[in-house]
Write an enzyme that holds these catalytic residues in place. Structure first.
Site, PDB file in Angstrom:
ATOM      1  CD  GLU A 423      -7.445 -37.511  -5.330  1.00  0.00           C
ATOM      2  OE1 GLU A 423      -6.234 -37.784  -5.172  1.00  0.00           O
ATOM      3  OE2 GLU A 423      -8.307 -37.797  -4.502  1.00  0.00           O
ATOM      4  CG  ASP A 496      -5.115 -35.599  -2.392  1.00  0.00           C
ATOM      5  OD1 ASP A 496      -4.350 -34.804  -2.969  1.00  0.00           O
ATOM      6  OD2 ASP A 496      -6.305 -35.357  -2.116  1.00  0.00           O
ATOM      7  CG  ASP A 498      -6.250 -39.185   0.502  1.00  0.00           C
ATOM      8  OD1 ASP A 498      -6.182 -39.707  -0.629  1.00  0.00           O
ATOM      9  OD2 ASP A 498      -6.950 -38.192   0.755  1.00  0.00           O
ATOM     10  CG  ASP A 500     -11.157 -40.739  -1.325  1.00  0.00           C
ATOM     11  OD1 ASP A 500     -11.540 -41.889  -1.019  1.00  0.00           O
ATOM     12  OD2 ASP A 500     -11.854 -39.711  -1.239  1.00  0.00           O
TER      13      ASP A 500
END
Ligand code: 0RA
Length: 631
Positions: A423, A496, A498, A500
């Site tokens: 990403e 990540d 998280d 997203d």
């Protein structure tokens, strides 16, 4: 199992099962372990199908054993003339103790089970059986792979009838003997959809939970369950009929997705490869739609018919047939594909008349369905053009696109090479610096990848990020996907930790599931787990550890006494070296292997995850995503 005390045929000891368990239950992993449960469960379901039982209770015990009880007739308790043992002892200790089948019974087994109880006994540390029959309670006990500890004995009276079997799997045979709650729940739920007369009680004593499964509306609820979170394009259409001794039961619904989900059953056993009943359904669906489209002049005389595959885009259908034992036939060795010709004509006949009628009666929905089918056809033709374009520009534009994106690895050996889909460009940069250049290729993805569930095929394939990914993997896509051409042994998604990041994971997983399903089935797709913290000892710069959760962190805090903590909010915050040693180095990293066992479950997963209803999606992720950590 369906036999009388006198019917038992071939007899053999249980040694072969212990020698080659895989031959009898497929594998000795978690799947094989649950296979034992289904062997016993299916016998109880047989009693339900035969009309004698309506309650099945399954309990996972605190000690790790499992009990399956039904309120059927109870296994016969008389003496078998060949073995001179009780039927119960015979069934549990002789292989292939199957029996003759009642000509008109709609048994689960289709002549296939019947070996079940003895196989379970052979692969268990201990088994205990109780039979309630003729006003009495009978009990028998077996140990260490089927040795009789207590032959069938009358131990008391009973007001009820039924069979209760408890077993503790043999830990020397299985890689795990821990029963999995959700595997059992999914199968139990599915069974109650197929048999609305049945109630299943499921108890897990390990965490003191208790659930009752029962479906009033059967297949209709099954379709609702699968389509939960998707946008429906039509109401649910349900019909059933009995033709030539064959019961046909169907529920279907169109959604605005692009995927086809057809799940079929013959005598309550899932027919993974479909067969005659599915074929009959598909033929009738294609005919009814095309005839209707011509009748309303949507298709003109000069137009060709819609393809079946276009007609089935976005369709969810469950087909369940009940066939008398004497008519059951399967194609091939696996019994996954029904071959009974009467099932084809019966399913086709009912479907044709019901659908023709429904289309006439529901003109508005019918025209929306037909609009969608037309879009599907246009998209398919467009996708074909795009694929041909990709082929044509090979070596020119495509290579230029790729050279700017992919950092290849040196090795051409597929089994050792890995591609990291990363990403963002900054994390991509660290990954390029930190990687093992011999075996690890890096493909950074910019921003969010397209939502493949909502986008049309054409949009997906012409999306630049996705088409670069397809080119890098080298195995084409969709119906042309060829796993033997895959350039990497592991496809690793690295995002990540998280929201997203997990969104991107889901988008990519959906893409793989839709267009490269076999890559997931063959265990080629992985998710990298970056640590959440780095904790360093205050006095020494070279002493530090990575922690993947709070528990680990607390542990290291105690160990280091005084320390500094770095919390990683994203991969971009790690240096190339940190990224390598925590997330990419095969010796120390944590990888999750993505695995999909079951079409219905996977379909549900993907649809819920990609649907419009974000609340359902969140709940669902929390409850259900089960990916296994790679060793
Ligand atoms: C054969 C005949 C009869 C019952 C069963 C099998 C039977 C087997 C199992 C296994 C688990 N639960 C079961 N329930 C029933 C009945 C024969 C008769 O009563 O005439």
């Amino acid at each position: 199992m369906s036999y009388k005390d006198s019917d038992i045929k071939v007899l053999k000891g249980l040694e072969p099962v212990r020698k080659r368990p895989g031959m009898y239950i497929g594998s000795t992993d978690i799947r094989g372990l649950h296979h034992l449960v289904w062997e016993i469960f299916d016998n109880s379901v047989d009693e339900v199908l035969a009309g004698y039982a309506k309650l099945i209770s399954i309990s996972i015990r605190k000690d790790g054993s499992i009990t399956i009880e039904d309120d059927g007739r109870g296994i016969p308790v008389g003496i078998n003339s060949t073995t001179k043992k009780s039927t119960v002892d015979t069934v549990f200790t002789s292989l292939h103790a199957g029996g003759k089948f009642d000509e008109n019974a709609y048994g689960v087994s289709g002549g296939l089970h019947g070996v079940g109880a003895s196989v379970v006994n052979a692969l268990s540390e201990w088994v205990e059986v109780e039979v309630y029959r003729d006003g009495s309670t009978y009990q028998s006990k077996y140990k260490n792979g089927g040795n009789i500890v207590q032959p069938l004995t009358k131990i008391g009276t009973s007001l009820k009838t039924g069979t209760k079997i408890t077993f503790f799997p043999d830990k020397t045979i299985f890689s795990t003997i821990e029963f999995n709650k959700s595997i059992i729940q999914e199968r139990v739920k599915e069974t109650t959809y197929l048999l609305p007369n049945l109630t299943i009680k499921f108890t897990d004593e390990r965490d003191n939970t208790n659930e009752i499964f029962h479906s009033k509306e059967g297949l209709k609820e099954f379709v609702e369950y699968i389509n939960e979170g998707k946008n429906a394009l039509s109401s649910i259409i349900s019909y059933s009929a009995k033709i030539d001794d064959i019961f046909v039961d169907v529920s279907l619904q169109y959604t605005n997705t692009s995927h086809e989900t057809i799940i079929s059953f013959a005598n309550s056993v899932k027919t993974i490869e479909g067969g005659s009943h599915e074929l009959g359904f598909k033929l009738a669906l294609t005919e009814s739609i095309n005839e209707y489209a011509r009748k309303i002049k949507f298709l003109k005389d000069k137009d060709s018919n819609f393809d079946g595959s276009d007609i089935r885009e976005g369709l969810t259908a469950i087909i369940s047939v009940k066939i008398p034992e004497r008519m059951i036939a399967y194609e091939g060795q696996t019994k996954n594909k029904l071959f009974t010709q009467e099932a084809l004509s019966a399913t086709k006949k009912v479907t044709k008349s019901k659908l023709t009628f429904w289309l006439e009666e529901n003109k508005k929905q019918a025209s929306e369905i037909i609009d969608k089918i037309k879009r599907a056809r246009d998209a398919r033709i467009a996708a074909k053009t795009v694929r041909e374009e990709i082929k044509k520009i090979k070596g020119t534009k495509q290579e230029r696109v790729l050279s700017g994106k992919l950092t290849p690895c040196q090795s051409k050996n597929v089994s050792e090479s890995e591609i990291f889909i990363v990403e963002g460009d900054s994390a991509g940069g660290s990954a390029k610096l930190g990687r093992d250049r011999k075996t690890q290729a890096i493909l950074p993805l910019k921003g969010k990848v397209l939502n493949v569930e909502k986008a049309s095929l054409k949009e997906i394939l012409s999306n630049e990020e996705i088409s670069v990914l397809i080119s890098c993997l080298g195995a084409s896509v969709g119906s042309e996907f060829d796993i033997s051409k895959l350039k990497y042994g592991k496809i690793i998604i690295m995002t990540d930790a998280d929201t997203d990041g997990s969104h991107i994971q889901i988008l990519l997983l959906t893409f793989f599931y839709r267009f490269m399903k076999q890559a997931i089935e063959m265990g080629k797709v992985y998710i990298a787990l970056p640590p959440l913290y780095k904790i360093s000892k205050k006095s020494s710069t070279s002493t530090f550890k990575y922690a993947w959760d709070e528990i680990e962190l607390e542990e290291y805090k105690k160990e280091f006494v005084s320390y500094d903590i770095q919390r990683y909010k994203g991969l971009g915050e790690m240096s190339a070296e940190q990224l390598w040693e925590s997330t990419m180095d095969p010796k120390t990293r944590k990888l999750i292997k993505v695995n999909i066992n079951d079409l219905a479950i996977a379909e549900k997963r993907v649809s819920v995850l990609m649907g419009d209803d974000t609340k359902v999606r969140k709940e669902w992720i929390n409850e259900n995503i089960k990916f296994e950590l790679e060793e």
